[in-house]
Design a protein around this motif. Structure first.
Motif, PDB file in Angstrom:
ATOM      1  N   LYS A  38      19.069   5.483 -18.334  1.00  0.00           N
ATOM      2  CA  LYS A  38      18.407   4.417 -17.588  1.00  0.00           C
ATOM      3  C   LYS A  38      18.585   3.151 -18.411  1.00  0.00           C
ATOM      4  N   HIS A  59      12.568  14.629 -13.522  1.00  0.00           N
ATOM      5  CA  HIS A  59      12.050  13.338 -13.054  1.00  0.00           C
ATOM      6  C   HIS A  59      12.158  13.214 -11.528  1.00  0.00           C
ATOM      7  N   PHE A  60      13.251  13.735 -10.977  1.00  0.00           N
ATOM      8  CA  PHE A  60      13.474  13.668  -9.528  1.00  0.00           C
ATOM      9  C   PHE A  60      13.002  14.936  -8.813  1.00  0.00           C
ATOM     10  N   ASN A  61      12.106  15.687  -9.448  1.00  0.00           N
ATOM     11  CA  ASN A  61      11.498  16.865  -8.822  1.00  0.00           C
ATOM     12  C   ASN A  61      12.532  17.882  -8.334  1.00  0.00           C
ATOM     13  N   SER A  63      15.237  17.535  -6.846  1.00  0.00           N
ATOM     14  CA  SER A  63      15.597  17.278  -5.452  1.00  0.00           C
ATOM     15  C   SER A  63      16.774  16.318  -5.319  1.00  0.00           C
ATOM     16  N   ASN A  89      19.897  10.519  -3.227  1.00  0.00           N
ATOM     17  CA  ASN A  89      18.782  10.862  -2.349  1.00  0.00           C
ATOM     18  C   ASN A  89      17.921  11.875  -3.083  1.00  0.00           C
ATOM     19  N   SER A  90      16.605  11.657  -3.048  1.00  0.00           N
ATOM     20  CA  SER A  90      15.685  12.560  -3.743  1.00  0.00           C
ATOM     21  C   SER A  90      14.319  12.486  -3.075  1.00  0.00           C
ATOM     22  N   LEU A  91      13.392  13.273  -3.623  1.00  0.00           N
ATOM     23  CA  LEU A  91      12.006  13.249  -3.165  1.00  0.00           C
ATOM     24  C   LEU A  91      11.146  12.722  -4.300  1.00  0.00           C
ATOM     25  N   ASP A  92      10.187  11.859  -3.973  1.00  0.00           N
ATOM     26  CA  ASP A  92       9.280  11.388  -5.015  1.00  0.00           C
ATOM     27  C   ASP A  92       8.182  12.427  -5.244  1.00  0.00           C
ATOM     28  N   ALA A  93       7.252  12.139  -6.140  1.00  0.00           N
ATOM     29  CA  ALA A  93       6.205  13.103  -6.506  1.00  0.00           C
ATOM     30  C   ALA A  93       5.360  13.527  -5.309  1.00  0.00           C
ATOM     31  N   VAL A  98      13.473   9.379  -0.877  1.00  0.00           N
ATOM     32  CA  VAL A  98      13.842   8.125  -1.525  1.00  0.00           C
ATOM     33  C   VAL A  98      15.366   8.068  -1.589  1.00  0.00           C
ATOM     34  N   THR A 100      18.566   5.709  -3.131  1.00  0.00           N
ATOM     35  CA  THR A 100      18.938   4.640  -4.050  1.00  0.00           C
ATOM     36  C   THR A 100      20.453   4.520  -4.048  1.00  0.00           C
TER      37      THR A 100
END
Length: 137
Positions: A38, A59-61, A63, A89-93, A98, A100
């Motif tokens: 990052k 961090h990205f569960n 996903s 593409n991911s899932l938040d908590a 989400v 990006t």
């Protein structure tokens, strides 16, 4: 015109990231590679890069679904710069989707056997301008 070999290598790396297949993923990196985890944080060498991808998946569960869009490969001898649109593409908590999109930059060099290895993996591209890069410990 067919896609550059590096486009296929990055596509395979994206599939390995999505599947959390770290052995396959580590095979595309040079031993002395660096990964921008990052802005402000860099992993150096395969051991740190592997640990970083474990932390990134958490961090990205677990996903993450990584894919690529538009690609430009600039090759000169045994070195290549890849500029590529990266879509994550991911899932938040809370479980919400989400998406990006970044303009990533990668530097590859040919290994002793003639295979391409990633030397610098920077999914943040020029967004790093103005940041200080520190190594992961």
């Amino acid at each position: 015109m067919s896609a550059h070999e590096l486009t296929q290598i990055i596509k395979a790396a994206d599939a390995a990231i999505t599947a959390e297949d770290l052995d396959t993923l580590m095979a595309i990196y040079a031993d002395d590679a660096m990964l921008v985890v990052k802005p402000g944080m860099v992993a150096r060498g395969k051991e740190q890069i592997r640990r970083a991808f474990v932390a990134i998946a958490e961090h990205f569960n677990h996903s993450m679904n990584v894919s690529q869009g538009e690609t430009l490969v600039l090759e000169n001898g045994d070195t290549a710069l890849v500029i590529m649109e990266t879509v994550l593409n991911s899932l938040d908590a809370a479980g919400a989707a989400v998406a990006t999109t970044r303009r990533a930059t990668y530097v590859f060099r040919k290994g002793a056997e003639g295979n391409w290895l990633c030397a610098i993996d920077n999914s943040y591209g020029t967004d790093l301008l103005g940041t200080e890069l520190l190594s992961v410990t």
